[in-house]
Design a protein around this motif. Structure first.
Motif, PDB file in Angstrom:
ATOM      1  N   ARG A  59      46.345  30.485  42.035  1.00  0.00           N
ATOM      2  CA  ARG A  59      45.296  30.982  41.146  1.00  0.00           C
ATOM      3  C   ARG A  59      45.844  31.292  39.758  1.00  0.00           C
ATOM      4  O   ARG A  59      45.193  31.015  38.751  1.00  0.00           O
ATOM      5  N   CYS A 147      39.749  28.478  46.050  1.00  0.00           N
ATOM      6  CA  CYS A 147      39.222  29.791  45.655  1.00  0.00           C
ATOM      7  C   CYS A 147      39.405  30.084  44.171  1.00  0.00           C
ATOM      8  O   CYS A 147      39.363  31.251  43.761  1.00  0.00           O
ATOM      9  N   THR A 148      39.656  29.070  43.379  1.00  0.00           N
ATOM     10  CA  THR A 148      39.750  29.274  41.936  1.00  0.00           C
ATOM     11  C   THR A 148      39.064  28.110  41.243  1.00  0.00           C
ATOM     12  O   THR A 148      38.398  27.294  41.900  1.00  0.00           O
ATOM     13  N   LEU A 152      35.471  27.996  41.861  1.00  0.00           N
ATOM     14  CA  LEU A 152      35.040  29.357  41.549  1.00  0.00           C
ATOM     15  C   LEU A 152      35.603  29.754  40.196  1.00  0.00           C
ATOM     16  O   LEU A 152      36.813  29.727  40.001  1.00  0.00           O
ATOM     17  N   GLY A 154      34.319  32.750  38.451  1.00  0.00           N
ATOM     18  CA  GLY A 154      34.257  34.195  38.304  1.00  0.00           C
ATOM     19  C   GLY A 154      35.517  34.861  38.830  1.00  0.00           C
ATOM     20  O   GLY A 154      35.918  34.615  39.980  1.00  0.00           O
ATOM     21  N   ARG A 155      36.147  35.692  38.033  1.00  0.00           N
ATOM     22  CA  ARG A 155      37.417  36.293  38.426  1.00  0.00           C
ATOM     23  C   ARG A 155      37.284  37.164  39.660  1.00  0.00           C
ATOM     24  O   ARG A 155      38.102  37.105  40.581  1.00  0.00           O
ATOM     25  N   GLY A 156      36.246  37.995  39.695  1.00  0.00           N
ATOM     26  CA  GLY A 156      36.055  38.879  40.838  1.00  0.00           C
ATOM     27  C   GLY A 156      35.822  38.121  42.126  1.00  0.00           C
ATOM     28  O   GLY A 156      36.442  38.400  43.157  1.00  0.00           O
ATOM     29  N   TRP A 157      34.912  37.139  42.080  1.00  0.00           N
ATOM     30  CA  TRP A 157      34.623  36.339  43.261  1.00  0.00           C
ATOM     31  C   TRP A 157      35.861  35.558  43.698  1.00  0.00           C
ATOM     32  O   TRP A 157      36.136  35.412  44.890  1.00  0.00           O
ATOM     33  N   SER A 158      36.609  35.055  42.736  1.00  0.00           N
ATOM     34  CA  SER A 158      37.797  34.275  43.058  1.00  0.00           C
ATOM     35  C   SER A 158      38.848  35.120  43.766  1.00  0.00           C
ATOM     36  O   SER A 158      39.429  34.696  44.779  1.00  0.00           O
ATOM     37  N   ALA A 160      38.399  37.958  45.443  1.00  0.00           N
ATOM     38  CA  ALA A 160      37.912  38.370  46.754  1.00  0.00           C
ATOM     39  C   ALA A 160      37.980  37.216  47.748  1.00  0.00           C
ATOM     40  O   ALA A 160      38.395  37.398  48.903  1.00  0.00           O
ATOM     41  N   ALA A 161      37.570  36.034  47.305  1.00  0.00           N
ATOM     42  CA  ALA A 161      37.606  34.875  48.192  1.00  0.00           C
ATOM     43  C   ALA A 161      39.032  34.505  48.572  1.00  0.00           C
ATOM     44  O   ALA A 161      39.309  34.136  49.722  1.00  0.00           O
ATOM     45  N   THR A 162      39.955  34.614  47.619  1.00  0.00           N
ATOM     46  CA  THR A 162      41.360  34.298  47.904  1.00  0.00           C
ATOM     47  C   THR A 162      41.936  35.241  48.943  1.00  0.00           C
ATOM     48  O   THR A 162      42.603  34.805  49.900  1.00  0.00           O
TER      49      THR A 162
END
Length: 227
Positions: A59, A147-148, A152, A154-158, A160-162
């Motif tokens: 990421r 996950c990036t 994705l 969005g930093r927050g979503w990325s 969390a997903a990672t």
């Protein structure tokens, strides 16, 4: 491609964004790897904690360039190749960490089974540990790639997903990383070294599919999209 990976690696080194995942790996090793512990158990632990570290590095490398610089590199080399170089640089750095961690484990651990009754051949154990490192790096790279950006932004979503995907990759039945780590830990009970070749094949396929999908989407969604 070698020049692009070198560029991404140099960019990572100068930015010092590698420091948090490096410190995380060092701290986790210091907590979980103790002098005199069975070598196969410690090798399994060292490989397992490398998976989220690899995903984090992926990421970082995928988002470290300023948008203008990213656009220039993408224009010169093509968006897929530029993105592949970023993922490759992360995988190379994570592999270096894994090799160093394996060396530390080999130096401080005891080459015996978990019950301390059966000797374990250290060279074979180290080889099996390096195989598990490769599996966890490949699996972590797949997690990071999915996950990036470009999937994705969005930093927050990325983030969390990672974190969630890395955890699932370690505990889900059928995961190559879980299979490789389990092979080491299970072998420690009997003092037998098990090479997780099927896990390596699965990790290669998983990483290839994830990276191919990410690189294919890079040119469609734009190399300079905000993160």
């Amino acid at each position: 491609m070698t020049a692009l990976i070198g560029y991404q690696t140099a960019l990572l080194a100068r930015s010092q964004r590698w420091l948090p995942p490096f410190l995380l790996y060092a701290v986790l090793l210091a907590i979980g790897v103790q002098t005199g512990r069975p070598v196969l158990d410690s090798l399994g632990y060292a490989a397992a904690v490398l998976l989220p570290v690899t995903a984090w590095l992926v990421r970082i490398c995928a988002t470290q360039e300023p948008a203008a610089a990213r656009a220039v590199v993408a224009a010169a080399a093509g968006p897929p190749r530029a993105h592949l170089a970023a993922l490759g640089a992360a995988a190379v750095c994570a592999t270096g960490l894994g090799v160093a961690g394996t060396a530390v484990v080999a130096l401080v651990s005891t080459a015996r089974s978990a019950d301390d009754r059966t000797p374990v051949p250290l060279p074979e154990a180290v080889a099996a540990g390096l195989l598990a490192v490769a599996v966890c790096v490949l699996t972590g790279a797949a997690v990071g790639a999915l996950c990036t950006r470009p999937l994705l932004h969005g930093r927050g979503w990325s983030l969390a997903a990672t974190a969630l995907a890395a955890l699932l990759a370690l505990v889900t039945t059928g995961s190559p990383a879980k299979h490789a780590v389990t092979a080491l830990v299970t072998g420690s009970r009997t003092g037998s070294v098990r090479f997780a070749w099927p896990a390596l094949a699965g990790a290669l396929l998983l990483a290839a599919a994830a990276v191919a999908a990410a690189c294919a989407l890079t040119s469609r969604r734009g190399s300079a999209a905000p993160d």
